[in-house]
Write an enzyme that holds these catalytic residues in place. Structure first.
Site, short mmCIF file in Angstrom:
data_model
loop_
_atom_site.label_atom_id
_atom_site.label_comp_id
_atom_site.label_asym_id
_atom_site.label_seq_id
_atom_site.Cartn_x
_atom_site.Cartn_y
_atom_site.Cartn_z
N ARG A 48 -4.64 6.84 2.49
CA ARG A 48 -3.63 5.78 2.56
C ARG A 48 -3.93 4.89 3.78
O ARG A 48 -4.29 5.39 4.84
CB ARG A 48 -2.23 6.40 2.74
CG ARG A 48 -1.58 6.80 1.44
CD ARG A 48 -0.35 7.65 1.63
NE ARG A 48 0.61 7.19 2.63
CZ ARG A 48 1.79 7.77 2.84
NH1 ARG A 48 2.16 8.81 2.12
NH2 ARG A 48 2.60 7.32 3.75
N LYS A 94 7.55 16.82 4.63
CA LYS A 94 8.87 16.61 3.99
C LYS A 94 8.72 16.55 2.46
O LYS A 94 9.49 17.16 1.74
CB LYS A 94 9.53 15.31 4.50
CG LYS A 94 9.77 15.30 6.00
CD LYS A 94 10.61 14.12 6.45
CE LYS A 94 9.92 12.78 6.34
NZ LYS A 94 8.74 12.59 7.24
N ARG A 107 3.00 4.44 13.61
CA ARG A 107 4.10 5.15 12.93
C ARG A 107 4.74 6.17 13.86
O ARG A 107 5.96 6.36 13.83
CB ARG A 107 3.56 5.85 11.67
CG ARG A 107 3.21 4.86 10.58
CD ARG A 107 2.33 5.50 9.54
NE ARG A 107 3.07 6.38 8.64
CZ ARG A 107 2.49 7.30 7.89
NH1 ARG A 107 1.20 7.50 7.93
NH2 ARG A 107 3.22 8.04 7.09
N ARG A 133 15.98 6.05 8.66
CA ARG A 133 14.97 6.07 9.71
C ARG A 133 15.45 5.31 10.95
O ARG A 133 14.72 5.24 11.94
CB ARG A 133 13.70 5.38 9.20
CG ARG A 133 12.57 6.32 8.80
CD ARG A 133 11.44 5.43 8.32
NE ARG A 133 10.14 6.01 8.25
CZ ARG A 133 9.62 6.59 7.16
NH1 ARG A 133 10.33 6.76 6.09
NH2 ARG A 133 8.38 7.02 7.17
N ARG A 148 -5.15 13.78 5.46
CA ARG A 148 -4.50 13.63 4.16
C ARG A 148 -5.30 12.71 3.24
O ARG A 148 -5.78 11.67 3.67
CB ARG A 148 -3.09 13.06 4.40
CG ARG A 148 -2.23 13.07 3.17
CD ARG A 148 -0.77 13.11 3.51
NE ARG A 148 -0.29 11.86 4.09
CZ ARG A 148 1.01 11.65 4.36
NH1 ARG A 148 1.89 12.59 4.15
NH2 ARG A 148 1.39 10.51 4.87
P1 AMP Z 1 6.62 7.51 4.10
O1 AMP Z 1 5.95 7.79 2.80
O2 AMP Z 1 8.00 8.11 4.21
O3 AMP Z 1 5.75 7.85 5.30
O4 AMP Z 1 6.87 5.92 4.17
C1 AMP Z 1 5.79 5.02 4.09
C2 AMP Z 1 6.19 3.68 4.67
O5 AMP Z 1 7.27 3.12 3.91
C3 AMP Z 1 6.69 3.69 6.10
O6 AMP Z 1 5.62 3.71 7.05
C4 AMP Z 1 7.48 2.38 6.14
O7 AMP Z 1 6.61 1.26 6.18
C5 AMP Z 1 8.14 2.38 4.75
N1 AMP Z 1 9.45 3.07 4.79
C6 AMP Z 1 9.78 4.22 4.15
N2 AMP Z 1 11.06 4.56 4.38
C7 AMP Z 1 11.56 3.61 5.21
C8 AMP Z 1 12.81 3.41 5.84
N3 AMP Z 1 13.83 4.28 5.68
N4 AMP Z 1 12.97 2.30 6.61
C9 AMP Z 1 11.97 1.42 6.78
N5 AMP Z 1 10.75 1.57 6.24
C10 AMP Z 1 10.53 2.64 5.46
#
Ligand code: AMP
Length: 211
Positions: free
Chosen positions: A155, A13, A166, A88, A122
């Protein structure tokens, strides 16, 4: 144009968002990036969410919705936005529908096996956030950032235990959003291949008539 990027972690994304924001002239708003910036800057919000992110869990809706509401009220969102990683959950989608009219939801389609391969390979530069993949997009020197020369890191939430968590959360909490948005007739399926250029072309073909 108001776009939501919906898809499992590791679907690419962020990569598509980088080219799409230039082409569409709208900001790319990644809630994951916003949380990580808060953690890095040791803000109050960062302190509250640090452990949650490390474990691969979801930040409570209330906190996440407030952060997005603030970001969407900034002037650069007047022409539209790309929301990446938000909503989400169904409550987040409902909150978003009160803030803004979502015109398109790009649904990133790829297999679970592919997701695991992508996430576990990654790597990231800790200071700039630039990402690599040990197989698909390796740095010039193994383990070292091309620009800053810093050692690359993985990460915490790209480690196997967190990846499993996740994906479970994605299937439980986020995948139902596909049907939620299908009922609103705004979903566009993006077939994700291992060739970033091909995926990019698929994306622009999808939104061609909606620009
Ligand atoms: P991402 O970089 O999008 O994979 O997000 C990394 C982490 O941020 C996720 O695993 C969640 O812990 C938190 N996070 C990001 N977006 C959301 C969301 N919309 N709702 C809840 N937690 C989020």
């Amino acid at each position: 144009m108001n776009l939501v990027f919906l898809g499992p972690p590791g679907a690419g994304k962020g990569t598509i968002a980088k080219v799409a924001k230039e082409a569409l002239g709208v900001p790319h708003i990644s809630t994951g990036d916003l949380f990580r910036a808060n953690i890095k800057n040791e803000t109050e919000l960062g302190k509250r969410v640090k452990e949650i992110l490390a474990s691969g869990g979801l930040v409570p809706d209330e906190i996440t919705i407030k952060m997005v509401e603030n970001r969407l009220s900034e002037s650069d969102c007047e022409k539209g936005y790309i929301l990446d990683g938000f909503p989400r959950t169904i409550p987040q989608a409902e909150a978003l529908s009160k803030m803004s009219n979502v015109e398109g939801v790009i649904n990133f389609v790829l297999s679970e096996e592919e997701i695991i391969k992508r996430l576990s390979g990654r790597r990231m530069c800790p200071s700039t956030g630039r990402t690599y993949h040990i197989l698909f997009n390796p740095p010039k020197v193994e383990g070292i950032d091309d620009e800053t020369g810093e050692p690359l890191i993985q990460r915490d939430d790209d480690k196997p235990e967190a990846i499993r968590h996740r994906l479970e959360l994605y299937n439980e909490a986020t995948a139902p959003l596909i049907d939620y948005y299908k009922a609103k007739d705004v979903v566009l399926d993006l077939i994700c291949t291992n060739d970033p250029k091909e995926t990019e072309d698929n994306f622009f073909a999808l939104i061609k008539d909606r620009k």
